[in-house]
Scaffold this motif. Sequence first.
Motif, PDB file in Angstrom:
ATOM      1  N   GLU A   4      30.508 -27.167  41.316  1.00 16.94           N
ATOM      2  CA  GLU A   4      29.333 -26.924  42.146  1.00 16.94           C
ATOM      3  C   GLU A   4      28.295 -26.119  41.369  1.00 16.94           C
ATOM      4  OE1 GLU A   4      28.698 -28.650  44.842  1.00 16.94           O
ATOM      5  OE2 GLU A   4      29.350 -27.417  46.557  1.00 16.94           O
ATOM      6  N   ALA A   5      28.742 -25.127  40.619  1.00 16.75           N
ATOM      7  CA  ALA A   5      27.801 -24.341  39.820  1.00 16.75           C
ATOM      8  C   ALA A   5      27.074 -25.231  38.828  1.00 16.75           C
ATOM      9  CB  ALA A   5      28.555 -23.225  39.094  1.00 16.75           C
ATOM     10  N   ARG A   6      27.779 -26.090  38.156  1.00 16.63           N
ATOM     11  CA  ARG A   6      27.157 -26.991  37.183  1.00 16.63           C
ATOM     12  C   ARG A   6      26.219 -27.976  37.878  1.00 16.63           C
ATOM     13  NH1 ARG A   6      29.944 -26.177  32.384  1.00 16.63           N
ATOM     14  NH2 ARG A   6      31.911 -25.044  32.699  1.00 16.63           N
ATOM     15  N   ARG A   7      26.579 -28.373  39.081  1.00 17.90           N
ATOM     16  CA  ARG A   7      25.749 -29.324  39.842  1.00 17.90           C
ATOM     17  C   ARG A   7      24.381 -28.726  40.153  1.00 17.90           C
ATOM     18  NH1 ARG A   7      29.444 -30.507  43.457  1.00 17.90           N
ATOM     19  NH2 ARG A   7      30.052 -32.408  42.365  1.00 17.90           N
ATOM     20  N   TYR A   8      24.367 -27.434  40.438  1.00 20.27           N
ATOM     21  CA  TYR A   8      23.121 -26.796  40.888  1.00 20.27           C
ATOM     22  C   TYR A   8      22.479 -25.919  39.819  1.00 20.27           C
ATOM     23  CZ  TYR A   8      24.535 -28.486  45.456  1.00 20.27           C
ATOM     24  OH  TYR A   8      24.897 -29.280  46.506  1.00 20.27           O
ATOM     25  N   GLY A   9      22.950 -25.994  38.602  1.00 21.07           N
ATOM     26  CA  GLY A   9      22.340 -25.217  37.535  1.00 21.07           C
ATOM     27  C   GLY A   9      22.613 -23.733  37.598  1.00 21.07           C
ATOM     28  N   VAL A  10      23.728 -23.355  38.240  1.00 18.61           N
ATOM     29  CA  VAL A  10      24.159 -21.959  38.298  1.00 18.61           C
ATOM     30  C   VAL A  10      25.141 -21.724  37.154  1.00 18.61           C
ATOM     31  CG1 VAL A  10      25.369 -20.222  39.680  1.00 18.61           C
ATOM     32  CG2 VAL A  10      23.866 -21.896  40.800  1.00 18.61           C
ATOM     33  N   THR A  11      25.007 -20.613  36.452  1.00 17.35           N
ATOM     34  CA  THR A  11      25.930 -20.329  35.365  1.00 17.35           C
ATOM     35  C   THR A  11      27.346 -20.184  35.928  1.00 17.35           C
ATOM     36  OG1 THR A  11      24.213 -19.142  34.171  1.00 17.35           O
ATOM     37  CG2 THR A  11      26.478 -18.793  33.438  1.00 17.35           C
ATOM     38  N   PRO A  12      28.303 -20.973  35.448  1.00 11.81           N
ATOM     39  CA  PRO A  12      29.666 -20.926  35.995  1.00 11.81           C
ATOM     40  C   PRO A  12      30.325 -19.564  35.805  1.00 11.81           C
ATOM     41  CG  PRO A  12      29.333 -22.943  34.740  1.00 11.81           C
ATOM     42  CD  PRO A  12      28.151 -22.064  34.465  1.00 11.81           C
ATOM     43  N   LEU A  13      31.242 -19.255  36.688  1.00 13.20           N
ATOM     44  CA  LEU A  13      31.943 -17.978  36.663  1.00 13.20           C
ATOM     45  C   LEU A  13      32.573 -17.699  35.305  1.00 13.20           C
ATOM     46  CD1 LEU A  13      33.172 -15.485  38.136  1.00 13.20           C
ATOM     47  CD2 LEU A  13      35.090 -16.979  38.774  1.00 13.20           C
ATOM     48  N   THR A  14      33.291 -18.669  34.769  1.00 11.96           N
ATOM     49  CA  THR A  14      34.004 -18.427  33.515  1.00 11.96           C
ATOM     50  C   THR A  14      33.049 -18.214  32.349  1.00 11.96           C
ATOM     51  OG1 THR A  14      34.272 -20.831  33.321  1.00 11.96           O
ATOM     52  CG2 THR A  14      36.136 -19.580  34.178  1.00 11.96           C
ATOM     53  N   ASP A  15      31.859 -18.780  32.418  1.00 10.07           N
ATOM     54  CA  ASP A  15      30.873 -18.523  31.366  1.00 10.07           C
ATOM     55  C   ASP A  15      30.366 -17.084  31.423  1.00 10.07           C
ATOM     56  OD1 ASP A  15      31.221 -21.173  30.804  1.00 10.07           O
ATOM     57  OD2 ASP A  15      29.124 -21.744  31.091  1.00 10.07           O
ATOM     58  N   LEU A  16      30.407 -16.485  32.595  1.00 10.61           N
ATOM     59  CA  LEU A  16      29.897 -15.128  32.769  1.00 10.61           C
ATOM     60  C   LEU A  16      30.950 -14.058  32.474  1.00 10.61           C
ATOM     61  CD1 LEU A  16      27.873 -15.689  36.050  1.00 10.61           C
ATOM     62  CD2 LEU A  16      26.914 -15.242  33.782  1.00 10.61           C
ATOM     63  N   VAL A  17      32.206 -14.342  32.824  1.00  5.79           N
ATOM     64  CA  VAL A  17      33.245 -13.300  32.681  1.00  5.79           C
ATOM     65  C   VAL A  17      34.221 -13.587  31.552  1.00  5.79           C
ATOM     66  CG1 VAL A  17      33.075 -12.680  35.115  1.00  5.79           C
ATOM     67  CG2 VAL A  17      34.802 -14.349  34.391  1.00  5.79           C
ATOM     68  N   GLY A  18      34.258 -14.826  31.063  1.00 10.99           N
ATOM     69  CA  GLY A  18      35.112 -15.169  29.933  1.00 10.99           C
ATOM     70  C   GLY A  18      36.572 -14.825  30.166  1.00 10.99           C
ATOM     71  N   ASP A  19      37.173 -14.155  29.194  1.00 10.79           N
ATOM     72  CA  ASP A  19      38.593 -13.835  29.250  1.00 10.79           C
ATOM     73  C   ASP A  19      38.911 -12.645  30.142  1.00 10.79           C
ATOM     74  OD1 ASP A  19      39.113 -15.903  27.501  1.00 10.79           O
ATOM     75  OD2 ASP A  19      39.079 -14.638  25.713  1.00 10.79           O
TER      76      ASP A  19
END
Length: 241
Positions: free
Chosen positions: A110-125
């Motif tokens: 859903e994030a990718r669908r709407y151009g929202v930065t995905p959770l894992t891209d923001l918090v990583g490991d």
Amino acid sequence: MSWHTSRMVGFDIESSGLNVETDRIVTACVVGCGGGDPVASTTWLADPGIEIPAEATAVHGVSTAQARADGRPAADVVEGIVHDLVTAVDAGSPIVIMNAPYDLTLLDREARRYGVTPLTDLVGDELRVIDPRVMDKAVDPYRKGRRRLTDLCSYYGLRLDAAHTADADALAACRVAQALAERWPQLRGTALDELHAVQQQWAAQQTASYASYLARTPGREHEAPSVRTGWPLVPHQRRSA
């Protein structure tokens, strides 16, 4: 202090269907509990931009008409969920999700669908997930019966009112995680970082076992190749041009 007595954050999605690649968020909840602080939750109702199938409405109770009339734009809902989960991760709280690969993968798509930065891209490991479904199957593999959230609540003596509503299920997942830790010393005695890593191993074993079961079950052999792997979410596959 064990992770199960510290602050944890439950997360649940109710959706338009079961396909994480194409279905949409209808309702969601992020709830903080434990650690000596009061329960605090945020819930969302989205207008998913598609018709909500009758069978999905029968589960969570939200119709297309209600979502269109009262729901917020889906992009805003997705952005809000990601924001609250990032805040929880930044605070060092584990995210408790019953069957994490479903909710986290759906949120990612859903994030990718709407151009929202995905959770894992923001918090990583830094993401740490507690999945009661994976843990219960790992510590008590031979127990008979189903292991849905309602089943685990019943088995561990927990009350679950309004099942299949995001707020009730998110909080119930936290309560089950706490009950699991209280029942099984190996869970409460494992540090959060290590527990996250071992759940990845357990989930891989459980998925492989399920695929093997399908492969040897008459009439279901064709389902085995479609069993998806990945915990706590199924990695996004970039489409080639």
